[in-house]
Write an enzyme that holds these catalytic residues in place. Structure first.
Site, PDB file in Angstrom:
ATOM      1  CG  HIS A 169     -17.760  16.726 -18.673  1.00 28.12           C
ATOM      2  ND1 HIS A 169     -17.580  15.524 -18.038  1.00 28.12           N
ATOM      3  CD2 HIS A 169     -18.080  16.422 -19.944  1.00 28.12           C
ATOM      4  CE1 HIS A 169     -17.765  14.537 -18.894  1.00 28.12           C
ATOM      5  NE2 HIS A 169     -18.070  15.058 -20.061  1.00 28.12           N
ATOM      6  CG  ASP A 194     -17.360  14.696 -14.860  1.00 28.29           C
ATOM      7  OD1 ASP A 194     -17.916  15.811 -14.916  1.00 28.29           O
ATOM      8  OD2 ASP A 194     -17.095  14.030 -15.870  1.00 28.29           O
ATOM      9  CB  SER A 226     -20.321  13.156 -21.435  1.00 28.06           C
ATOM     10  OG  SER A 226     -18.946  13.027 -21.537  1.00 28.06           O
TER      11      SER A 226
END
Length: 450
Positions: free
Chosen positions: A190, A223, A304
């Site tokens: 992402h 992910d 992230s």
């Protein structure tokens, strides 16, 4: 285990866990990086009542491999009816409901600055600063003691990068870990999912060097993504640790670029292990599932894809998802509930992406219901003809309560447990009927997803 300065890319060098073979278990599933904080909503544990969902995110569906949902609870054509009733929604003591969100940093709309007070008799005297030196300068420059957060920071910071994706008038930021000296970088899908046609990726290392980057390959289900810093050489790859060796309560350190603040170091503990977390994809994209390490180390939008390390400075997790308070206040920072993809699972997926341009995941050949029911365990909704589950004797309506010695309390929990293994592994499922009777064990050999 690879040391700093050694490439992590070759088979058998991705972490060389003492208790694991070189090819770590494949990981089917997470999310904190890439959307404007003003537009970032709360993610969800699909099937977990009490968590609000990310605006525009579809319910997670897939096979038991991946879950099957009936969001309206109506059954009907093409939907699986489950005998067990729906549980009462979980209640929370706080006024706001917690939700899962991706930790994303957006540079275009974020200005972080230091505000200082002017000192002097009038405006023309300018701004002055008063500083006090505390401690011994010579002492401050001493080599830090091994096992301290300071020592970890000095070791790991050169191996963690900030990532900026620019598309048109917008820019978003995340983090990544170097896994080779020539610029292969492990991050979240992402973080770079918006890097399509016309977009650019810029990687900045801890010493300020900048590189253009390209996407090697991505895997939305887990992910995980791998990108390449173009023209890089002589970089310091991160050392890979053994997440299985982590203990609840053990100290860990998170390093990344929250809110665009590169090279940020925070610390905390392992709050829990094997925590099934499901989060919607960015911009309506594919949801991901993560068999997570939970930590209270501060993880915020922009962390992230960065690094969660132990006190030896070894990568044990990839910060990917945070829980936030819902409601209208727009709170989206750390509340001490962060979730990271175990490093061995991330590296197994990364190796496949580098070698094959795609990743496969272990499955049992069945679909499970991810709605909350009064049944404790994972309700099998459908069994694939000719698949491993059917061959082992698993039937629709059966309830799986354990995978080996790991307790399974929901459909999502079963998926996470299966994805923590490797294609070809044999697992023992503890199974009951829909009434909780007739408990027995069956052995299933995991096949690869298509």
């Amino acid at each position: 285990m690879s040391g700093n300065g050694d490439d992590n890319r070759n088979a058998g060098r991705w972490g060389e866990d003492p208790g694991r073979p070189a090819s770590s278990p494949q990981f089917g599933p997470a999310n904190p990086a890439q959307a404007d904080p003003a537009q970032t909503g709360a993610q969800s544990f699909p099937g977990y009542s009490g968590y609000s969902s990310y605006p525009g995110q579809p319910g997670y569906a897939g096979t038991a491999d991946q879950p099957v949902e009936d969001p309206e609870g109506q059954g009907g054509e093409g939907q699986v009816a489950v005998a067990a009733g729906v549980k009462e929604p979980r209640r929370f003591s706080t006024p706001a409901v917690a939700g899962m969100m991706v930790a994303v940093g957006v540079a275009a709309s974020l200005l972080t600055g230091l505000i200082v007070n002017s000192a002097g008799s009038d405006s023309s005297s300018g701004t002055t600063f008063s500083t006090t030196v505390i401690g011994d300068r010579e002492q401050a420059s001493a080599t830090p003691e091994e096992g301290t957060v300071e020592a970890v920071a000095q070791k790991v910071l050169p191996s963690v990068v900030s990532i900026q994706v620019t598309s048109g008038q917008t820019a978003s930021e995340g983090s990544g870990s170097l896994i080779s000296s020539d610029g292969l970088i492990l991050t979240n899908n992402h973080v770079v999912s918006d890097a399509g046609s016309g977009a650019s990726i810029t990687v900045t290392t801890n010493d300020g060097a900048q590189y253009d980057a390209t996407v090697v390959a991505t895997d939305p289900q887990t992910d995980i993504a791998v990108i390449q810093a173009v023209g890089a050489s002589g970089l310091t790859p991160i050392t890979i640790g053994d997440p299985d060796a982590l203990q609840v309560g053990q100290s860990v350190v998170a390093i990344g670029s929250p809110l665009g603040l590169s090279s940020t170091v925070t610390s905390g503990i392992v709050s829990a292990k094997d925590r099934p977390v499901q989060a919607g994809g960015e911009s309506g994209g594919e949801a991901s599932l993560i068999d997570a390490i939970q930590t209270d180390a501060a993880i915020n939008p922009g962390n992230s894809g960065g690094a969660l390390v132990n006190l030896n400075g070894e990568l044990v997790g990839i910060p990917s998802v945070i829980a936030t308070l819902g409601g209208t206040s727009g709170e989206s920072g750390s509340i001490g509930l962060g979730f990271a993809i175990p490093a061995d699972q991330a590296m197994e997926t990364a190796q496949q992406l580098i070698d094959n341009g795609k990743a496969s995941h272990p499955v049992i050949g069945a679909q499970v219901d991810t709605r909350e029911t009064t049944t404790v365990g994972a309700v099998i909704a459908e069994v694939t003809a000719g698949g491993p589950a059917e061959e082992a004797g698993l039937k629709a309506g059966d309830v799986v309560t354990k995978v080996d010695d790991r307790v399974v309390d929901s459909g999502v929990s079963l998926i996470a447990a299966i994805r923590s293994h490797t294609v070809g592994d044999e697992v023992t499922l503890t199974v009951t009927d829909s009434n909780g009777d007739n408990q027995h064990e069956i052995k299933v050999t995991l096949s690869a997803s298509e």
